[in-house]
Design a protein around this motif. Structure first.
Motif, PDB file in Angstrom:
ATOM      1  N   ARG A  36       0.865  -1.179   0.000  1.00  0.00           N
ATOM      2  CA  ARG A  36       0.000   0.000   0.000  1.00  0.00           C
ATOM      3  C   ARG A  36       0.899   1.225   0.000  1.00  0.00           C
ATOM      4  O   ARG A  36       1.900   1.249   0.722  1.00  0.00           O
ATOM      5  N   HIS A  66       2.808  -2.829   5.425  1.00  0.00           N
ATOM      6  CA  HIS A  66       2.312  -2.893   4.050  1.00  0.00           C
ATOM      7  C   HIS A  66       2.939  -1.784   3.196  1.00  0.00           C
ATOM      8  O   HIS A  66       3.082  -1.917   1.991  1.00  0.00           O
ATOM      9  N   ASP A  73      -1.707  -9.603   3.012  1.00  0.00           N
ATOM     10  CA  ASP A  73      -2.896 -10.200   3.613  1.00  0.00           C
ATOM     11  C   ASP A  73      -3.366 -11.337   2.721  1.00  0.00           C
ATOM     12  O   ASP A  73      -3.281 -11.250   1.506  1.00  0.00           O
ATOM     13  N   ASP A 114      -5.208  -9.383  13.656  1.00  0.00           N
ATOM     14  CA  ASP A 114      -5.366  -9.187  12.213  1.00  0.00           C
ATOM     15  C   ASP A 114      -5.183 -10.545  11.526  1.00  0.00           C
ATOM     16  O   ASP A 114      -4.097 -10.894  11.081  1.00  0.00           O
ATOM     17  N   HIS A 117      -3.356 -11.233   8.102  1.00  0.00           N
ATOM     18  CA  HIS A 117      -2.100 -10.498   7.910  1.00  0.00           C
ATOM     19  C   HIS A 117      -0.839 -11.303   8.230  1.00  0.00           C
ATOM     20  O   HIS A 117      -0.748 -11.959   9.258  1.00  0.00           O
TER      21      HIS A 117
HETATM   22 ZN   LIG Z   1      -2.278  -6.623   6.635  1.00  0.00          ZN
END
Ligand SMILES: [Zn+2]
Length: 129
Positions: A36, A66, A73, A114, A117
């Motif tokens: 990201r 990320h 993920d 998470d 993840h």
């Molecule tokens: Zn993640």
């Protein structure tokens, strides 16, 4: 679907290994999220805070692994469909990933748990990036 090519080579290797190992264990997974940008992360962070929606991340831009291409993920595929609610499969994949040496977000304490993840930091911290 996010591209594994966007990950750092080592993290990409882990993601591919994980996918192979899961396949051997009879479980298909895909990777909806890999890299990201900082802007994308900030956008995501705003969701559930300054923007409508549920909170989906605890990290602002630059605070997530990320953003540096060392986190991804996964989601289990059941009968060709993404199954985000299959706790058993998430745990199974989590265990496989850990056996490969990945850090699994499913081990993080609540509320930051998470499940989809994984990250591979090679011993680095966020500061190093
Ligand atoms: Zn993640």
């Amino acid at each position: 679907m996010a591209k594994l090519e966007l990950l750092k080579p080592k993290a990409k290797e882990f993601a591919e290994k994980l996918r192979d190992e899961c396949k051997k264990a009879g479980c298909d997974i895909i990777f909806p999220q890999t890299l990201r940008t900082i802007a994308e992360q900030d956008e995501l962070y705003a969701q559930g805070r300054t923007k409508p929606g549920n909170i989906v991340t605890w990290a602002k831009g630059g605070e997530s692994f990320h953003n540096f291409g060392v986190a991804f993920d996964f989601c289990p595929l059941v009968n060709g469909k993404l199954d985000w609610n299959n706790l058993e499969l998430f745990k199974k994949v989590g265990a496989i990933g850990k056996s490969l040496g990945l850090e699994w977000g499913g081990d993080w304490p609540k509320p930051k748990t998470d499940l989809p993840h994984f990250e591979y930091k090679c011993g680095f911290t966020l500061k190093d990036f």
